[in-house]
Design a protein around this motif. Structure first.
Motif, short mmCIF file in Angstrom:
data_model
loop_
_atom_site.label_atom_id
_atom_site.label_comp_id
_atom_site.label_asym_id
_atom_site.label_seq_id
_atom_site.Cartn_x
_atom_site.Cartn_y
_atom_site.Cartn_z
N SER A 52 1.01 -1.10 0.11
CA SER A 52 0.15 -0.07 -0.04
C SER A 52 0.82 1.32 -0.16
CB SER A 52 -0.85 -0.01 1.34
OG SER A 52 -0.15 0.47 2.35
N ASP A 53 0.15 2.45 -0.07
CA ASP A 53 1.05 3.77 0.01
C ASP A 53 0.93 4.40 1.27
OD1 ASP A 53 -1.61 4.64 -0.03
OD2 ASP A 53 -1.17 6.10 -1.71
N ARG A 54 0.43 3.57 2.23
CA ARG A 54 0.19 4.06 3.55
C ARG A 54 1.29 3.56 4.69
NH1 ARG A 54 -5.34 3.08 6.45
NH2 ARG A 54 -4.75 1.07 6.54
N ARG A 55 2.08 4.06 5.40
CA ARG A 55 3.24 3.77 6.07
C ARG A 55 2.56 3.15 7.49
NH1 ARG A 55 7.73 8.69 6.81
NH2 ARG A 55 8.22 8.76 4.67
N HIS A 56 3.35 2.03 7.79
CA HIS A 56 2.98 1.28 8.97
C HIS A 56 3.05 2.12 9.96
CE1 HIS A 56 2.92 -1.65 12.11
NE2 HIS A 56 2.96 -2.54 10.98
#
Length: 394
Positions: free
Chosen positions: A370-374
């Motif tokens: 995904s393009d979302r950071r952990h």
């Protein structure tokens, strides 16, 4: 007329009986520590933490111990002690269920056993799976495996070489499974920890079928360095070598958080960094292990999949998308006669991705990024991801 109605009803019911019902996915973690070994949380606090986070199953995997018998820990700041603050927190939360007694210089608390915490927290939506981290030192290097779903002690590995010790552990768990007539599973933990286990070690121990592709402990070197493969590249090397030259089977990948810390943010190993989703008929320890042994699970550090479908000719991945998040699926595999490494076979943006096998691949697996950071990953720049299991073609 009545007979016709009954016949029609019987036919309808028959059709219903043969309609396949999708199996549910269960979220769980198989690598967690408490005050029984080197974690800093009481067992009940740890179980509560995972249940509150929406996990369906948890295996507490303390080192060479199964959370059985009577054990008391003193208050203090040293390893193996419980802090005064944590003890007060437990008393405030659980009241008289916390067993405390005064000792010289402070207090001590009885650690809850596996049966204690199972009785308190297990219900129809959350179960505890018994196990432990089988930990040994082989030629002064650490070898750690987590064994799942066994109730009797298994001795830590012995051997004059890492490969011999790895095989010993796998065989010991398999023997226990046969002896006690229940499905058990053992997975290799953090192979790059102290650079203890090499890619060739993993490849040549053909019984080693499960390992951690993503471990949330920040000291285990998931991403390798200039001289060592990261765990994902190690995975592809092992798959390519086994399937092309060694006559072995696939290696399955897990994500775990290897949690030790529970009280402060941004610690070395916290809950919620990595987990697995298992597709199983029921939320029981036996069914979870059976499904994992069949490869019906995927690893995740945040991405959730709606479905993974492997056929004789293709691999299909469907993402359970979240609003505002973009996804990309990368199909990875090795080619027959090619180098012993994984290559990107196709890249597909979006929430639905399909790959049709060409026949040249040794195996194919998928990684969804995904393009979302952990929010609190192994590394600050980790993107939430998911890893499907490899599909063997040869």
């Amino acid at each position: 007329m009545r007979g016709l109605f009954l016949l029609s009803l019987t036919a309808a019911l028959g059709l219903l009986l043969f309609v396949p019902v999708p199996l549910p996915w269960w979220k769980g973690n198989t690598h967690t520590h408490t005050l029984w070994s080197d974690g800093d949380g009481a067992p009940e606090f740890v179980a509560d933490a995972y249940k509150t986070r929406g996990y369906h199953f948890l295996m507490i995997s303390d080192h060479n111990v199964q959370l059985a018998g009577e054990r008391w820990v003193k208050t203090g700041r040293k390893k193996g002690e419980i802090s005064e603050e944590h003890l007060d927190q437990l008393i405030a939360r659980y009241g008289e269920a916390v067993d405390v007694r005064p000792v010289a210089g402070g207090r001590e608390m009885r650690l809850k056993t596996f049966e204690d915490i199972r009785a308190r927290f297990q219900d129809r939506s959350f179960i505890l799976i018994q196990g432990e981290e089988l930990s040994a030192s082989i030629n002064k290097l650490p070898l750690h495996h987590n064994s799942m779903n066994h109730e009797h002690p298994i001795e830590p590995a012995v051997g004059t070489s890492m490969r011999e010790a790895m095989a010993y552990t796998v065989e010991a768990v398999e023997a226990a499974s046969k002896k006690y007539w229940k499905p058990m599973l053992v997975h290799l933990n953090h192979p790059n920890f102290h650079w203890a286990v090499t890619p060739d070690d993993v490849a040549h121990v053909l019984g080693e079928r499960y390992f951690e592709i993503y471990n949330g402990h920040r000291g285990v070197r998931n991403y390798g360095d200039a001289q060592h493969l990261g765990t994902e590249a190690l995975w592809d090397y092992v798959l390519a070598l086994r399937l092309s030259k060694l006559g072995g089977d696939v290696l399955y990948g897990l994500a775990t958080d290897d949690a030790h810390n529970y009280h402060k943010p941004n610690q070395v190993s916290l809950p919620g960094r990595g987990w697995i989703w298992v597709r199983a008929a029921a939320l029981t320890a036996n069914e979870i292990v059976r499904a994992m042994k069949a490869g019906d699970f995927y690893a995740s550090s945040g991405v959730r999949l709606r479905d993974v479908i492997a056929t004789s000719g293709s691999l299909h991945v469907r993402v359970a998308a979240e609003p505002g998040v973009r996804y990309e699926t990368r199909f990875i595999g090795a080619i027959q006669g090619g180098p012993l490494e994984g290559v990107t076979l196709a890249t597909v943006p979006g929430t639905s991705a399909d790959y049709v096998f060409t026949g040249a691949e040794l195996y194919v697996r998928a990684v969804v990024v995904s393009d979302r950071r952990h929010p609190d990953g192994y590394e600050p720049n980790d993107l939430e991801s998911a890893w499907t299991q490899p599909v063997r073609l040869r």
